[in-house]
Design a protein around this motif. Structure first.
Motif: not given
Length: 614
Positions: A354, A356, A384, A386, A392, A403-407, A416, A419
């Motif tokens: 995975h 990031l 993903t 970040g 966003q 994928m999208l992840q708020r950082v 984060l 994980d």
């Protein structure tokens, strides 16, 4: 595995074979001459047929060492095939090494040898001729009469030679060439440009350092490629001492410069159409100015393969204390086996890692999105992005399989990173240069995850010694020349200095030193990309010749490379291997697409590239 050797490594290999009685120096010289003739006839099949006047012609420039001995062998072999051959010697015959002197004497039974000063005299004598007349050195190669002692006026000969053989120095050059030799080079270059005469270099084009590909005595541009013109003039006017001129080649005033060049300074190195090297390619064939001066490269077997095992240094060898190669062997990046990059049957996505990738703020997310696409295409199970809050919506509108992840900040990133399934990170492309961005880089480095740092992350490292100190062996840095100079200014300065002697400080030397200092893998980008680990292992990916990909000079291409490295790190490849594979795949994607490629196209070529592997 394909090795490329330094001049010292090649000499050691030959010496070991001779000491064991496996071969004699004279046999090696004969084989080298045979290999040159064979390569000429293979590259230009028309030379195997009768010329328009019954034969072909060749001018051979022989130097004072064993490279000159190779030239005498070539002269004898071509004469035996009916060629008209003129031979010129730089230096005194009495000072030739024993094997070269023996081949000099063998040639004298067939023809004669003129001092190279004759070539200079012809060059100067014709310098004032009408534009378009290109006799010059060409007058030295059309008649066998030229080699006779009584032939006092070479300029009286007619025509131009089919070939000019550069057997002057090969890998043995250690100092910049003097002005008279450069005047000869100017004549050769003018002849090559204006006629059908071809230039063949024996081992490497004269004027080049065989270890670095740099032109000895020439200044270096910011790209790392030696300049010509004004900077070359500055270098030759006092920055670099000239090699001593043998007694038969004194300086001559008024020699011409390169045809059509703005500067009248003669070139510091010859340019060849074909270079024939022996046993292994040399580092300088691929680095810096080497490809531009060497033309097509042919590597010929001269019977040293068995002697090579264990004699040139290996992965256990170490670079010397000043970073120069010593016994450490440089290896070419080669196409990977398909099996290496295939995914395990039946495995789920998390077993493939995975990745990031952190983005910049609003309006600055494109570079990170390019990297993320590359990471996904190369096989990371998940990728993903970040994203800071303000970006966003922008990113969400541009992605599907990513994928999208708020950082929002460092605490958010640290949360984060709890994980453990996140196996690699990419920071730098479009990230930003504010203090908070440096804090994000520090958080990632403290987490000790596999990480790729590029672009803005490299600039942040260069600004902050404490941040630089956090680097660790699971990190890969991918600087271009400007970023490398910011990160390692003292090392970069050595690359920019005029090379007053050889072996010159090379890009592999610089990259090895940088990797050792940083404690991580460094991928120093360019047409001659060099990848080094802290332990001295070093690989070269040369995007030259058949692998040239000039269309990669486009915005965002480096971001895709960052993504490829990151995806491979996420899949579990060790950093040096990930960088090596990514460099090859990156260029191959550009070659598959061809002219007109832009960054968005690169990752989309990976399915075709991977399917073509064997």
């Amino acid at each position: 595995m394909v090795e490329v050797l330094t001049a010292a490594q090649m000499r050691a290999l030959e010496a070991a074979a001779i000491a064991r009685g496996a071969v004699t120096g004279l046999e090696l010289m004969e084989r080298a001459g045979q290999a040159v003739v064979a390569a000429i006839l293979e590259y230009w099949p028309q030379y195997g047929e009768a010329g328009p006047d019954g034969g072909h012609s060749c001018t051979i420039l022989c130097g004072p060492g064993n490279n000159g001995g190779d030239g005498f062998v070539v002269a004898r072999l071509l004469r035996a095939q009916g060629w008209q051959v003129a031979v010129f010697l730089y230096g005194a015959a009495g000072k030739l090494p024993p094997d070269a002197r023996l081949n000099y004497d063998r040639w004298l039974k067939t023809g004669a040898v003129l001092p190279l000063a004759v070539a200079v005299a012809v060059a100067v004598g014709e310098a004032a001729g009408p534009p378009g007349q290109t006799g010059q050195l060409g007058q030295l190669g059309r008649s066998g009469k030229l080699g006779q002692a009584g032939q006092a006026d070479p300029a009286a000969q007619l025509g131009t030679p089919d070939l000019i053989i550069d057997a002057l120095f090969g890998t043995g050059l250690s100092r910049p060439l003097n002005t008279p030799l450069r005047q000869v080079f100017a004549v050769v270059q003018a002849l090559r440009q204006a006629t059908d005469s071809k230039v063949v270099a024996v081992d490497i084009a004269s004027g080049l350092c065989a270890d670095s590909g740099r032109v000895l005595g020439a200044a270096v541009a910011s790209t790392g490629v030696p300049n010509s013109g004004a900077q070359e003039r500055a270098a030759s006017d006092g920055a670099a001492p000239e090699a001593d001129a043998p007694e038969n080649l004194a300086p001559v005033q008024g020699a011409p410069g390169r045809r059509g060049a703005a500067s009248d300074v003669p070139p510091a190195a010859l340019s060849a159409d074909l270079t024939v090297s022996f046993h292994c390619a040399k580092c300088g064939h691929y680095l810096a100015a080497g490809p531009a001066h060497c033309g097509r490269l042919v590597v010929a077997d001269i019977g040293l393969a068995q002697a090579a095992a264990g004699k040139t240094g290996g992965q256990g060898g170490q670079a010397s204390s000043d970073g120069q190669a010593g016994g450490q062997t440089l290896r070419l990046v080669v196409p990977p086996a398909r099996q290496l990059l295939e995914k395990q049957a039946g495995a789920h996505k998390y077993l493939h890692g995975h990745a990031l990738v952190l983005t910049g703020g609003a309006g600055k997310t494109g570079a990170a999105r390019l990297a993320a696409r590359g990471a996904l295409r190369i096989g990371a199970g998940l990728v993903t992005l970040g994203v800071p809050p303000a970006a966003q919506m922008e990113v969400a509108q541009q992605i599907t399989s990513i994928m999208l992840q708020r950082v929002a900040d460092v605490p958010g990133l640290e949360q984060l990173l709890k994980d453990a399934r996140i196996t690699a990170l990419c920071l730098g492309p479009g990230l930003g240069l504010e203090a908070r961005h440096g804090d994000l880089v520090a958080a990632v480095l403290r987490a000790r995850r596999a990480a790729l740092l590029d672009a803005d992350a490299l600039t942040l490292l260069a600004r902050d010694a404490d941040l630089f100190a956090l680097l660790h062996p699971r990190v890969v840095l991918t600087p271009h020349a400007g970023e490398f100079a910011r990160l390692f200014p003292d090392i970069a300065e050595r690359l920019q200095q005029t090379s007053a002697k050889g072996p010159a400080f090379s890009k592999p030397d610089a990259t090895r030193l940088a990797a050792k200092r940083a404690g991580c893998v460094v991928l120093f980008k360019g047409a001659d990309t060099v990848i080094a680990a802290p332990d001295g292992r070093c690989f070269l990916h040369a995007s030259v010749g058949e692998r040239a990909a000039p269309w990669l000079a486009t915005a965002g291409a480096g971001d895709v490379l960052s993504g490829l490295v990151t995806g491979l790190l996420a899949r579990g490849f060790e950093p040096l291997r990930a960088a090596e594979l990514a460099a090859w795949l990156h260029v191959e994607c550009a070659r598959v697409f061809g002219p007109g490629v832009i960054a968005e196209d690169l990752a989309e070529q990976l399915p075709r590239v991977l399917a073509a592997l064997v």
